[in-house]
Design an enzyme around this catalytic site. Structure first.
Site, PDB file in Angstrom:
ATOM      1  N   LYS A  86      17.148  50.387  91.965  1.00  0.00           N
ATOM      2  CA  LYS A  86      18.460  50.947  92.302  1.00  0.00           C
ATOM      3  C   LYS A  86      18.761  50.769  93.785  1.00  0.00           C
ATOM      4  CE  LYS A  86      16.696  54.684  90.734  1.00  0.00           C
ATOM      5  NZ  LYS A  86      16.349  56.048  90.256  1.00  0.00           N
ATOM      6  N   THR A 110      25.284  63.181  96.520  1.00  0.00           N
ATOM      7  CA  THR A 110      24.688  62.278  95.524  1.00  0.00           C
ATOM      8  C   THR A 110      23.405  62.859  94.937  1.00  0.00           C
ATOM      9  OG1 THR A 110      23.490  61.163  97.307  1.00  0.00           O
ATOM     10  CG2 THR A 110      25.605  60.186  96.609  1.00  0.00           C
ATOM     11  N   GLY A 133      21.019  63.911  92.347  1.00  0.00           N
ATOM     12  CA  GLY A 133      20.885  63.689  90.917  1.00  0.00           C
ATOM     13  C   GLY A 133      21.437  62.373  90.403  1.00  0.00           C
ATOM     14  N   THR A 134      21.798  61.445  91.314  1.00  0.00           N
ATOM     15  CA  THR A 134      22.328  60.159  90.818  1.00  0.00           C
ATOM     16  C   THR A 134      21.295  59.418  89.976  1.00  0.00           C
ATOM     17  OG1 THR A 134      21.643  59.245  92.943  1.00  0.00           O
ATOM     18  CG2 THR A 134      23.992  59.683  92.667  1.00  0.00           C
ATOM     19  N   GLY A 135      20.034  59.474  90.394  1.00  0.00           N
ATOM     20  CA  GLY A 135      18.984  58.744  89.675  1.00  0.00           C
ATOM     21  C   GLY A 135      18.711  59.321  88.299  1.00  0.00           C
ATOM     22  N   CYS A 136      18.635  60.657  88.192  1.00  0.00           N
ATOM     23  CA  CYS A 136      18.429  61.314  86.902  1.00  0.00           C
ATOM     24  C   CYS A 136      19.582  60.991  85.970  1.00  0.00           C
ATOM     25  CB  CYS A 136      18.334  62.824  87.094  1.00  0.00           C
ATOM     26  SG  CYS A 136      17.023  63.309  88.216  1.00  0.00           S
TER      27      CYS A 136
END
Ligand SMILES: Nc1ncnc2c1ncn2[C@@H]1O[C@H](COP(=O)(O)OP(=O)(O)OP(=O)(O)O)[C@@H](O)[C@H]1O
Ligand SMILES: [Mg+2]
Length: 259
Positions: A173, A204, A206-209
């Site tokens: 990412k 941002t 929690g963007t990955g979760c």
């Protein structure tokens, strides 16, 4: 409804972890279930406490879910210790789980550590070989590959190394890049870029979760890997662009912006 299981930690502030996963799966129209691996006392400013769930309780949750409502896809988030990771791998094998998305969460958006160092080895040896896709951010890709990443070339080199640990795809990412938010999908020796406009929004958390549970949800709907990554990235971009502004630190996304 399609069924998706999130195996992850709880974020008391609702922006990441289990809470973000359930919001994402529901807002994308499907049915979400959970196996909680840890409790965190967390908010937009940081993580104030972590308590791992017992290995036995993780096993019992897995048995309860798989023996009743078998998930069509599984997303793995925060798994703090090697024992919990081994137990999860065993159960996924026992139940022949499909569409396995591994988000190798090593730190929270705020930077606080969420994975013990010795767990990285179990991740490489046991969990990555089971994954259909693994979704590290730049820092996690550096830890997993041992390669320093300063830009797109480094992302490709790191993806090649990580891809050798298993049979699945690697999505590095680009959220921590400066100029863009381009993500790299490396699959069967081929690199494909998913370009993204970078929103100037500090919120941002929690963007990955959100991205990994959205990928799992689209896989459960029957989309191909490429399609799932593309649709999931578009969903995350919309949730960032909606500009929710909660909390004193890096705030959460607006998961229900489509509703
Ligand atoms: N400012 C931004 N603008 C647009 N897209 C972004 C931005 N920040 C992150 N993204 C996108 O969000 C997704 C998650 O990437 P990121 O690198 O932030 O993951 P992460 O570090 O694991 O997130 P988290 O902090 O939730 O664990 C990627 O698709 C990335 O491109
Ligand atoms: Mg992450």
């Amino acid at each position: 409804m399609h069924t998706v299981l999130s195996i992850a930690g709880s974020d008391s502030s609702g922006g990441a972890g289990i809470q973000a996963d359930l919001k994402t799966i529901t807002c994308l129209g499907e049915y979400g279930m959970t196996v909680i691996t840890a409790l965190t006392a967390q908010n937009t400013m940081g993580v104030e406490g972590v308590e791992a769930v017992s290995v036995q309780m993780v096993r019992s949750q897995m048995d309860a879910v798989f023996s009743d409502i078998c998930p069509e896809a599984v997303k793995l988030g925060m798994i703090a210790t090697p024992d919990i990771m081994e137990a999860v791998c065993e159960k996924l094998k026992e139940y022949k789980a499909e569409n396995i998305v591994v988000d190798p969460v090593m730190a929270a958006t705020s930077g606080s550590s969420l994975m013990e160092n010795r767990t990285v080895r179990t991740l490489k040896e046991k969990m990555i070989p089971m994954a259909d896709i693994i979704t590290p951010n730049i820092l996690e890709a550096e830890v997993l590959s041992g390669i320093e990443i300063h830009g797109k070339e480094g992302m490709i080199k790191a993806a090649e190394v990580i891809a050798d640990y298993g049979k699945g795809a690697v999505l590095i990412k680009g959220g921590h890049l400066e100029e863009s938010a381009d993500d790299l999908l490396y699959k069967e020796g081929k690199a494909v870029w998913f370009s993204g406009k970078r929103f100037d929004n500090p919120n941002t958390h929690g963007t990955g979760c959100t991205l990994s549970s959205a990928i799992a949800t689209f896989l459960a709907k029957g989309c191909s890997m490429e399609e799932s990554v593309e649709k999931a990235k578009a969903y995350v971009a919309g949730a960032i662009e909606a500009n929710l502004d909660l909390g004193k630190g890096r705030g959460p996304l607006k998961h229900n912006y489509k509703i």
